[in-house]
Every structure is written in structure tokens, then in C-alpha cells.
Design a protein around this motif. Structure first.
Motif, short mmCIF file in Angstrom:
data_model
loop_
_atom_site.label_atom_id
_atom_site.label_comp_id
_atom_site.label_asym_id
_atom_site.label_seq_id
_atom_site.Cartn_x
_atom_site.Cartn_y
_atom_site.Cartn_z
N ARG A 235 0.69 -0.89 0.19
CA ARG A 235 -0.32 0.24 -0.14
C ARG A 235 1.32 1.17 -0.22
NH1 ARG A 235 -3.74 -1.30 4.25
NH2 ARG A 235 -2.07 -1.22 5.20
N ASN A 236 1.93 0.80 1.08
CA ASN A 236 3.30 2.49 0.52
C ASN A 236 4.05 2.12 -0.13
OD1 ASN A 236 5.05 0.80 1.53
ND2 ASN A 236 5.02 1.68 3.63
N GLY A 237 3.94 1.76 -1.32
CA GLY A 237 4.99 2.06 -2.66
C GLY A 237 6.06 1.16 -2.31
N THR A 238 6.24 0.74 -0.95
CA THR A 238 7.59 -0.19 -1.04
C THR A 238 7.61 -0.98 -2.09
OG1 THR A 238 7.96 0.63 1.00
CG2 THR A 238 9.31 -1.24 0.61
N ILE A 239 6.47 -1.90 -2.14
CA ILE A 239 6.48 -2.39 -3.27
C ILE A 239 5.19 -2.58 -4.86
CG2 ILE A 239 5.37 -5.07 -4.08
CD1 ILE A 239 6.16 -5.57 -0.82
N ASN A 240 5.73 -2.20 -5.52
CA ASN A 240 4.65 -1.83 -7.26
C ASN A 240 4.54 -2.65 -8.05
OD1 ASN A 240 7.06 -0.56 -7.62
ND2 ASN A 240 7.19 1.49 -6.65
N GLU A 241 4.34 -3.23 -7.48
CA GLU A 241 4.56 -4.47 -8.89
C GLU A 241 2.87 -5.73 -8.08
OE1 GLU A 241 7.42 -6.77 -10.19
OE2 GLU A 241 9.03 -5.54 -8.86
#
Lengths: 312, 312
Positions: free
Chosen positions: A30-36
Motif C-alpha cells: 500500500r505504501n509503495g515499498t512494493i509497486n508490482e
């Protein structure tokens, strides 16, 4: 009919579905640390999640590494210290509070039994005594299993996580339940060795040190950090059990492997014969981080001297 | 009719009845570490057992301090580091293996359910799968409670301790059950501050160090031990949570506070402004102990010089 194939990141986590570790993984998505796009794979323990990365079953793993209440998660650290090397690329700290979940429409007076993992039960005992004084606790095998017990009518309520309650369509009777405020757990995202995330100026570096078993070897290693103005944020000795009196040390420091000071400290440890396993550098949101000293002025000064410039 | 009053040592332990901690306390009574009549008092947690000593409800407390699998027992160490100071006077290391207990006469084919504390269940899962493949696990709130569940007909067998099985008149279906060999836990006996047990030459000393929060303060403290040839056997940082980036350190070393080297190191730490909490010196049976250097020859040499003798 043709389907398009979307590449999906397979991330193993310490399960089953609905654990705090899955909540941590969800927060990272959710916080964009993982964006796939992610496929989550449940693993029965932190070492099992890490082994899935080693075996190629998963691309990354999300595992707990330190609890404010219980301290370092030794099975995670022991697995990172041994077997094939892996690397930490991100960290998140989650507040640890519980959700009390019931079947939808259950009135408070119908709650006679509360399923809870014993460790969780200890952390909400006062809340239960005050808010559900008639209920008695029945043991569950995990925070997620407590929610299953409610679904299967084996208990009226569960001490569980918000994510486990939502996954199972249970009603959240109460949220953010915890007898003591401020408990939190840190979780890390781990993968095969890689160039670390770029230096941000507020980073953390983690290593495992194996040292010769003699008085002074730890002090000498500590001096390599101290001499360069590097703050340690964790040190933990751990018997290796491979020989009498043999220890390894789990050490975290402020800074990034691309910081000159950190790089020099690691080189010095390696030169002095320590067994250094690099576990990664990653951005930290912890705001007490004092970075290692910036030496760009000294680097320029030295470069100038080497080029024969007349610096003073 | 007159009864004689026998003074009895009241020892609090991390209960309920039948835990590994009670087994450790029983071992200390049997091996002569404790040689007075004892009344055992069950406490719900290690900190609660220590508080019973602080409050005068118990004379001593027996609590777990380190597990070979899970690492240091943080609630024990945190309690020893804070509140009123207590002192460790003895230590014992117990192998951690489980007893499978049944109601007397239960045949193997009648074992359909096995009550187990989830942490214990994880440590005997392979044994159960091999020896009781038909049985399924039901959660219990502790190793001792698993035995209670068998007494109360809520399960056919329990993963429990030998002492819990015996206390309840259950039959030991199998002893020394553990998937991985060699797991052990250390337990300590703790009381109000006292002159420590006499130096044996194979001792351990434990302290809690509070240090100024700046790079190098830990290295400087480590040097005080290294300079004097003192081996550390544990070091563990722990955030104090009283301020940003503030840590204390749990440190064990070889030697006794009556060893010159250890005494000098403690004095130096104190002189340098560290907050030093002494947790005790006690004999250890761990055979990898290299004592701090014996300096009696140097002491004699210095004394001779001070008295004007002509030593070379």
C-alpha cells in the motif's frame, strides 16, 4: 481466447493468511515499498519463508525481525546468518494491536468463549477481563487460527488481526486492542543478493560477524565502527553451537554500504580476518538516525593532494 | 499439641505447576544448589516471579533467561534491568525435551487428539506425524495446561513436561521427545542483593550497562573488558524506549566480581560515567570458561615495590 500474462512478484510470508506478517506485507504494497502485482505465498515459519526464496519458489520473503516486547526474532536472524546469503531490501514497523472478531450480528452477551493464541491472550487479558468479564479463553494455534475457530463455531469471538477478520468476513467487535500501548514489531523484505536500494542519507546496514574466539576481538571490531563515527543500532551475540565458546554477532548500524565510512568499516573488518556476511542496506524511516559523517570535503582534499594541487 | 516451625525458603517460579521452569527449580533442589526446604509459588510470568521477590512475597525466584532456540528471554532481562535491583545467585541449563502423557492404560490406537502449547507443537511435529499419524493437534494454553486437558478428557494425549505428567498421575507414553536434538534453556535463581556465592574460578558475571548515546561509547566499554583479558559470553542491545536512540546492553562475562580483572573493569566503566547495574556473579558449569588472567604475581610484585623492596 487468449489471456495476457502479467509478471507477478511471488512473495513468501510467515503465515497462515491473516498474520501480522501478512498485514506488514500488505502495508508495504500500500505504501509503495512494493509497486508490482504480488502473489502472496504462506509459509509455516520465518525460516521456511526465507528458504522459499533460496529454492526459487518465491522472489522475496516478508518476515518479522524484531519485536518491542519479545526482542529479536532469533529464527529469522539465524536463518539469515546461515545457508545461502540473502539480502534485506526494505523494513516496516507495525504497531501490534489486536482485533476482536465475531460472526456478524453476534451480540455482546452471546460471547461466552474467546479463541486466542496464548501469546496474544497474554497481551489482551486486562481488556477481556474488563470488556468481556463472562467470557473464557480457549487456546488457538495462531492469531489467524483464532479467527478460523469463530468461523467454524468453535468459539464466539477471536483475538486476531484486522486482516484475518476481514479475509473471513467476520465482524470487528473491537479494534486496536492491547493492554500495553506502544508494542510494535519490525518486518523485513528479503531477496537474493542484489545491488541495494539507493542511499537516502537515512539508511540502515546489517551484517553478521564471525570473530576469532579470543578476548578483545569484539572490542576491535567495535572500534572499526567507532573510529569512523558510525552509530550501532543493534548488537546481539549468538552462540553458533558449532564449537565451544564460538559466537557470531548480529550488528546493525546507521548508514549505507555506499557511505564512505560504512564501506571503510566493512573493508577493515574483512581485512582483519572477520567473517563478514553483508545482509543489506535499506532506507529507514526511524528518525533518530544520525548518518555517518559526510567526508566529501576530505575526499576532495585528498584527491587534490594526489593531483599535485597546492592545498592547505 | 505443639508443632515445630521449620523455616522454609519461598521460591517463586514461572508457572503454572509443571512448567520447564518448575523442572529447573526441582533440579536445583536435587543437585544441592538449593539445600533448604522449599515452598514453590507459581507466578504467571517471569517478571511476575521477580516482582514477588521485590514485594517480599517470595525469597527467591526461578526464571528462564536464555533459550538455545528462541534466544534471550527479553521479559526476564528487561525486568532485571529495571525496577528494584535483584541479583542472580545460580544458573542451570536444562535440555528441552517433551513428554507425551496419556491417561493410564490408554492404548496407542485410542489417541485421536493431542493437546499441545503451539510453541511445543512446532518442536514435536515430526515425531507426532511419525508416531501418531492419525492424531490431530488441539491447542493448549501452556505445556502444563496440555496435561490438564488430558485429565479433563478434552484430549487423549498431551505434549507436556515429565514433571507435569507425574504431578497429575498421567502415564508417560513417551519421554525425551524433540524433533531437533540439543535444544536447551538456561534458568537462573534470583534474590535480593547479597554478597555473591564464593569465587570458584569458573564463574560468570552479569551486568546491565547504560551508555551515553554517541558513537564509540560501546566500543570504549568493550575495551575495558578486552584490555583486561576478560571474555564476554553475551552482549545484547535493547532499546530503552525512554528516548530516541537510547539503548542499554545486557552483558555477561567470564569471571567473578572478586576477580581483580573483573573488579577493575567494573570500576573503570563506573568511572567513565556508564550506568552499571550489577546482576551478580555465580559459578557456571559451562566448561568453555576461560577465567580472567590470574594477577596474583603482579599484585605481589606491586606490593613489594610499594614497600620499598628491591624487585626486578
Amino acid at each position: 481466447m487468449q489471456r495476457s500474462l502479467i509478471p507477478v512478484l511471488r512473495i513468501a510470508y510467515f503465515g497462515p493468511a491473516g498474520t501480522f506478517t501478512e498485514a506488514a506485507l500488505e502495508s508495504m504494497e500500500r505504501n509503495g515499498t512494493i509497486n508490482e502485482p504480488v502473489t502472496r505465498i504462506s509459509a509455516p515459519s520465518p525460516p521456511a519463508a526465507l528458504d522459499m526464496v533460496r529454492n526459487g519458489v518465491a522472489d522475496q520473503a516478508c518476515v518479522p525481525i524484531e519485536s518491542s516486547v519479545e526482542g529479536p526474532v532469533i529464527p529469522t536472524l539465524d536463518s539469515l546468518a546461515t545457508h545461502q546469503r540473502l539480502q534485506i531490501v526494505a523494513e516496516i514497523e507495525l504497531p501490534i494491536t489486536f482485533t476482536i472478531a465475531v460472526r456478524p450480528g453476534t451480540p455482546v452477551e452471546a460471547i461466552k468463549t474467546v479463541a486466542a493464541y496464548p501469546v496474544a491472550a497474554a497481551q489482551v487479558a486486562q481488556w477481556i477481563a474488563k470488556n468481556l468479564p463472562e467470557a473464557h479463553i480457549v487456546a488457538a494455534t495462531s492469531n489467524a487460527a483464532a479467527a478460523d475457530d469463530v468461523c467454524e463455531n468453535e468459539a464466539d469471538a477471536a483475538v486476531t488481526t484486522a486482516i484475518a477478520a476481514d479475509q473471513r468476513g467476520l465482524q470487528r467487535f473491537a479494534d486496536k486492542v492491547a493492554d500495553v500501548e506502544g508494542a510494535s514489531t519490525s518486518f523485513v523484505l528479503v531477496q537474493a543478493p542484489t545491488a541495494p536500494p539507493a542511499r537516502t542519507g537515512s539508511d540502515r546496514t546489517s551484517i553478521v560477524l564471525g570473530l576469532p574466539n579470543k578476548p578483545g576481538s569484539l572490542a576491535a571490531a567495535m572500534n572499526e565502527f567507532a573510529l569512523r563515527g558510525i552509530d550501532l543500532t543493534r548488537i546481539q551475540s549468538r552462540p553458533t553451537r558449532t564449537g565451544m565458546g564460538t559466537y557470531r554477532f548480529y550488528i546493525d548500524c546507521r548508514g549505507h554500504i555506499d557511505d564512505t565510512a560504512v564501506g571503510e568499516a566493512l573493508k577493515a573488518l574483512h581485512r582483519n580476518g572477520a567473517d563478514v556476511r553483508y545482509l543489506g542496506s535499506w532506507p529507514t524511516t526511524v528518525t533518530d538516525a544520525s548518518s555517518p559523517p559526510d567526508d566529501s570535503a576530505e575526499t576532495a582534499w585528498l584527491a587534490a593532494l594526489r593531483q599535485g594541487e597546492d592545498h592547505t
